[in-house]
Write a protein that holds these residues in place. Structure first.
Motif, mmCIF file in Angstrom:
data_model
loop_
_atom_site.group_PDB
_atom_site.id
_atom_site.type_symbol
_atom_site.label_atom_id
_atom_site.label_comp_id
_atom_site.label_asym_id
_atom_site.label_seq_id
_atom_site.Cartn_x
_atom_site.Cartn_y
_atom_site.Cartn_z
ATOM 1 N N SER A 1 -2.555 21.450 -22.735
ATOM 2 C CA SER A 1 -3.301 20.882 -21.780
ATOM 3 C C SER A 1 -4.676 20.325 -22.534
ATOM 4 O O SER A 1 -4.941 19.435 -21.893
ATOM 5 C CB SER A 1 -3.838 21.985 -20.772
ATOM 6 O OG SER A 1 -4.330 23.218 -21.647
ATOM 7 N N GLN B 1 -4.355 18.636 -25.214
ATOM 8 C CA GLN B 1 -3.670 17.045 -25.572
ATOM 9 C C GLN B 1 -3.612 16.375 -24.371
ATOM 10 O O GLN B 1 -3.743 15.115 -24.290
ATOM 11 C CB GLN B 1 -2.164 17.432 -26.080
ATOM 12 C CG GLN B 1 -2.242 18.291 -27.439
ATOM 13 C CD GLN B 1 -0.643 18.656 -27.672
ATOM 14 O OE1 GLN B 1 0.120 18.476 -26.952
ATOM 15 N NE2 GLN B 1 -0.353 19.030 -28.812
ATOM 16 N N ALA B 2 -3.008 17.066 -23.242
ATOM 17 C CA ALA B 2 -3.032 15.957 -21.892
ATOM 18 C C ALA B 2 -4.320 15.769 -21.345
ATOM 19 O O ALA B 2 -4.127 14.555 -21.172
ATOM 20 C CB ALA B 2 -2.081 17.017 -20.994
ATOM 21 N N ILE C 1 -5.421 12.699 -23.500
ATOM 22 C CA ILE C 1 -4.439 11.528 -23.203
ATOM 23 C C ILE C 1 -4.878 10.867 -22.078
ATOM 24 O O ILE C 1 -4.975 9.672 -21.705
ATOM 25 C CB ILE C 1 -3.069 11.604 -23.282
ATOM 26 C CG1 ILE C 1 -2.478 12.123 -24.530
ATOM 27 C CG2 ILE C 1 -2.158 10.554 -22.750
ATOM 28 C CD1 ILE C 1 -0.999 12.521 -24.758
ATOM 29 N N LEU C 2 -5.364 11.889 -20.979
ATOM 30 C CA LEU C 2 -5.643 11.345 -19.845
ATOM 31 C C LEU C 2 -6.971 10.585 -19.822
ATOM 32 O O LEU C 2 -7.136 9.748 -19.183
ATOM 33 C CB LEU C 2 -5.756 12.425 -18.866
ATOM 34 C CG LEU C 2 -4.679 12.873 -17.883
ATOM 35 C CD1 LEU C 2 -4.911 14.219 -17.123
ATOM 36 C CD2 LEU C 2 -4.218 11.992 -17.059
ATOM 37 N N ILE D 1 -6.191 7.236 -21.004
ATOM 38 C CA ILE D 1 -5.579 6.427 -20.012
ATOM 39 C C ILE D 1 -6.904 6.043 -19.020
ATOM 40 O O ILE D 1 -6.985 4.843 -18.818
ATOM 41 C CB ILE D 1 -4.548 7.316 -19.443
ATOM 42 C CG1 ILE D 1 -3.400 7.306 -20.239
ATOM 43 C CG2 ILE D 1 -4.231 6.353 -17.960
ATOM 44 C CD1 ILE D 1 -2.541 8.478 -19.577
ATOM 45 N N PHE D 2 -7.561 6.807 -18.498
ATOM 46 C CA PHE D 2 -8.713 6.491 -17.474
ATOM 47 C C PHE D 2 -9.462 5.596 -18.028
ATOM 48 O O PHE D 2 -10.126 4.541 -17.433
ATOM 49 C CB PHE D 2 -9.319 7.648 -17.105
ATOM 50 C CG PHE D 2 -8.423 8.464 -16.019
ATOM 51 C CD1 PHE D 2 -7.780 7.973 -15.170
ATOM 52 C CD2 PHE D 2 -8.447 10.038 -16.131
ATOM 53 C CE1 PHE D 2 -7.223 8.867 -14.143
ATOM 54 C CE2 PHE D 2 -7.725 10.609 -15.200
ATOM 55 C CZ PHE D 2 -7.012 10.167 -14.282
ATOM 56 N N PHE E 1 -14.803 1.332 -8.731
ATOM 57 C CA PHE E 1 -13.655 1.788 -9.258
ATOM 58 C C PHE E 1 -13.937 2.033 -10.592
ATOM 59 O O PHE E 1 -13.240 3.222 -11.272
ATOM 60 C CB PHE E 1 -12.360 0.868 -8.923
ATOM 61 C CG PHE E 1 -11.918 0.971 -7.417
ATOM 62 C CD1 PHE E 1 -11.377 2.335 -7.104
ATOM 63 C CD2 PHE E 1 -12.251 -0.062 -6.623
ATOM 64 C CE1 PHE E 1 -10.989 2.292 -5.747
ATOM 65 C CE2 PHE E 1 -11.670 0.247 -5.278
ATOM 66 C CZ PHE E 1 -11.207 1.264 -4.891
ATOM 67 N N PHE F 1 -13.387 5.739 -12.576
ATOM 68 C CA PHE F 1 -12.432 5.865 -13.787
ATOM 69 C C PHE F 1 -13.136 6.389 -14.840
ATOM 70 O O PHE F 1 -12.649 7.267 -15.654
ATOM 71 C CB PHE F 1 -11.708 4.860 -13.867
ATOM 72 C CG PHE F 1 -10.371 4.835 -12.877
ATOM 73 C CD1 PHE F 1 -9.349 5.725 -12.995
ATOM 74 C CD2 PHE F 1 -10.347 3.901 -11.786
ATOM 75 C CE1 PHE F 1 -8.282 5.801 -11.959
ATOM 76 C CE2 PHE F 1 -9.366 3.972 -10.947
ATOM 77 C CZ PHE F 1 -8.280 4.990 -11.104
ATOM 78 N N LEU G 1 -14.160 10.031 -14.461
ATOM 79 C CA LEU G 1 -13.087 10.679 -14.611
ATOM 80 C C LEU G 1 -12.597 11.119 -16.068
ATOM 81 O O LEU G 1 -12.350 12.116 -16.574
ATOM 82 C CB LEU G 1 -11.778 10.216 -14.031
ATOM 83 C CG LEU G 1 -11.688 10.608 -12.336
ATOM 84 C CD1 LEU G 1 -10.413 9.763 -12.071
ATOM 85 C CD2 LEU G 1 -11.414 11.934 -12.086
#
Lengths: 246, 159
Positions: free
Chosen positions: B63, B65-66, B69-70, B73-74, B97, B101, B104
């Motif tokens: 999690s 790592q996830a 990566i998220l 990406i954001f 927007f 992001f 986030l």
């Protein structure tokens, strides 16, 4: 065939070689596929998949053989054999009554299920397929690991978290645009109806008595002015228009 | 105005670089001749050979790592949206927007770093480890990302 071709023109030789390598070679080898490793919990069951690729049709003489080599052991013993449409299970080994044939030769499937796993089942299973006349080829091995509790496979949580969060964000965005779209459409429809009503009132004004329509027109005009104000304010920023709405 | 724009972009790119470095570089935990990151576990053995093993499949590590990566990406998405909105937004509009992001991304890197802080003993059993610079960079990236996100939300577009 290729060497007999005249040497003066090398391109036919090459073409013949290419065609022969493309057409003939796969026919001489059967390729067997299994997983690299499988994990199972103690007492549960595990399916050992085995499939193959053969250029020949699946013949009636097709045979599958599963061999088992214990972890650290030297020699592999044959534990399962399928031939002439009949599965044969070894009667003396550690796997008797625990192996179940779930494959189907018509679908090029030679999978077996091992029930009631135990720690002593750790080892390498080899799948061998013979599909006469296609019998030459490599076997494939799958290693079985028996755990007390099956560990989470790598990437499952990773993918779930990334996919989940991205999905939620996408959904929220979609919802936002949908609400905005609906709101704008309703706004536009309201405005159209109001202007139509006004026009109608103006048309009717010639015929109707003056008393009857005085108040409604005022009301409509008030409403209209308010909606145009809202529309003009929406252009400035969406957040503000929302505040206005509420 | 141009200076402000430039500094915002520089801030954003800096956040991105921090995120990339902290995700990739193998210095989340160092000590005793070995260093680990989110992906692998490297150590120098006594015979001076550098070995790397892939990291454990612990759920919490996955999690982390996830979420890293998220956050990348954001943040990339946010930079992309910023350039889009720079040309499409009407005058006086806000970069909602882009800002959302980026915030986030900041929250994601925060959760990654905090999960790592709390749970790293689950997959590193050595006690002589200390946090490496990649871990610190991840923590530095969090307030910067949040800051740039807030700046995007506050900012109004001017011609």
């Amino acid at each position: 065939m290729a060497p007999r071709a005249p040497w003066s023109s090398p391109s036919p030789i090459l073409a013949a070689l290419l065609i022969s390598s493309l057409v003939l070679c796969p026919a001489q080898a059967i390729v067997v596929y299994t997983d690299r490793e499988v994990h199972g919990a103690v007492g549960s069951q595990v399916t050992l998949h085995c499939s193959f690729w053969s250029s020949e049709w699946v013949s009636d003489d097709i045979s599958f053989t599963w061999r088992y080599q214990p972890e650290g052991g030297r020699d592999a013993i044959s534990i399962f054999h399928y031939a002439k449409g009949q599965p044969y299970i070894d009667e003396v080994g550690a796997f008797k009554e625990r192996i179940q044939w779930v494959g189907d030769p018509r679908w090029k499937d030679g999978s077996i299920v091992i029930h009631n796993l135990d720690y002593s089942d750790n080892g390498t299973f080899t799948c061998d397929v013979k599909n006469p006349p296609d019998i030459v080829g490599k076997t494939s091995q799958v290693t079985l690991y028996v755990f007390e509790k099956v560990p989470t496979r790598y990437g499952v949580v990773l993918g779930a978290v990334i996919g989940g969060v991205l999905g939620v964000v996408l959904l929220l965005l979609l919802l936002y645009f949908l609400v905005r779209y609906c709101w704008l459409r309703r706004q536009a429809a309201l405005q159209r109806r109001l202007s139509a009503m006004e026009k109608g009132k103006l048309h009717k004004s010639g015929k109707d008595s003056k008393r009857g329509r005085q108040t409604p027109v005022l009301y409509a005009m008030l409403d209209h002015s308010r909606s145009t104000k809202a529309a003009s304010e929406k252009k400035k920023g969406l957040g503000e228009s929302r505040k206005d709405k509420k | 105005m141009l200076l402000l724009l430039l500094s915002i972009i520089v801030l954003h790119v800096a956040v991105l670089v921090l995120l990339f470095v902290s995700t990739i570089v193998s210095h989340w935990m160092v000590g005793g001749g070995h260093s680990t990151d989110l992906w692998q576990n490297c150590s120098t053995s006594t015979s001076n050979i550098y070995h790397c093993f892939s990291a454990s499949t612990n759920e919490w590590l996955q999690s982390v790592q996830a979420t890293m990566i998220l956050s990348i990406i954001f943040s990339v998405l946010s930079l992309f949206l910023f350039f889009c909105q720079l040309f499409t937004l009407t005058k006086g509009g806000r970069f909602y927007f882009t800002g959302v992001f980026q915030i986030l991304a900041g929250l994601c890197v925060m959760s990654a770093a905090s999960i790592y802080t709390v749970k790293h003993t689950d997959w590193h059993f050595n006690s002589d480890n200390s946090y490496g610079y990649a871990y610190i960079l991840a923590w530095v990236a969090f307030p910067l990302a949040l800051l740039s996100g807030v700046v995007y939300v506050i900012l109004r577009k001017r011609e």
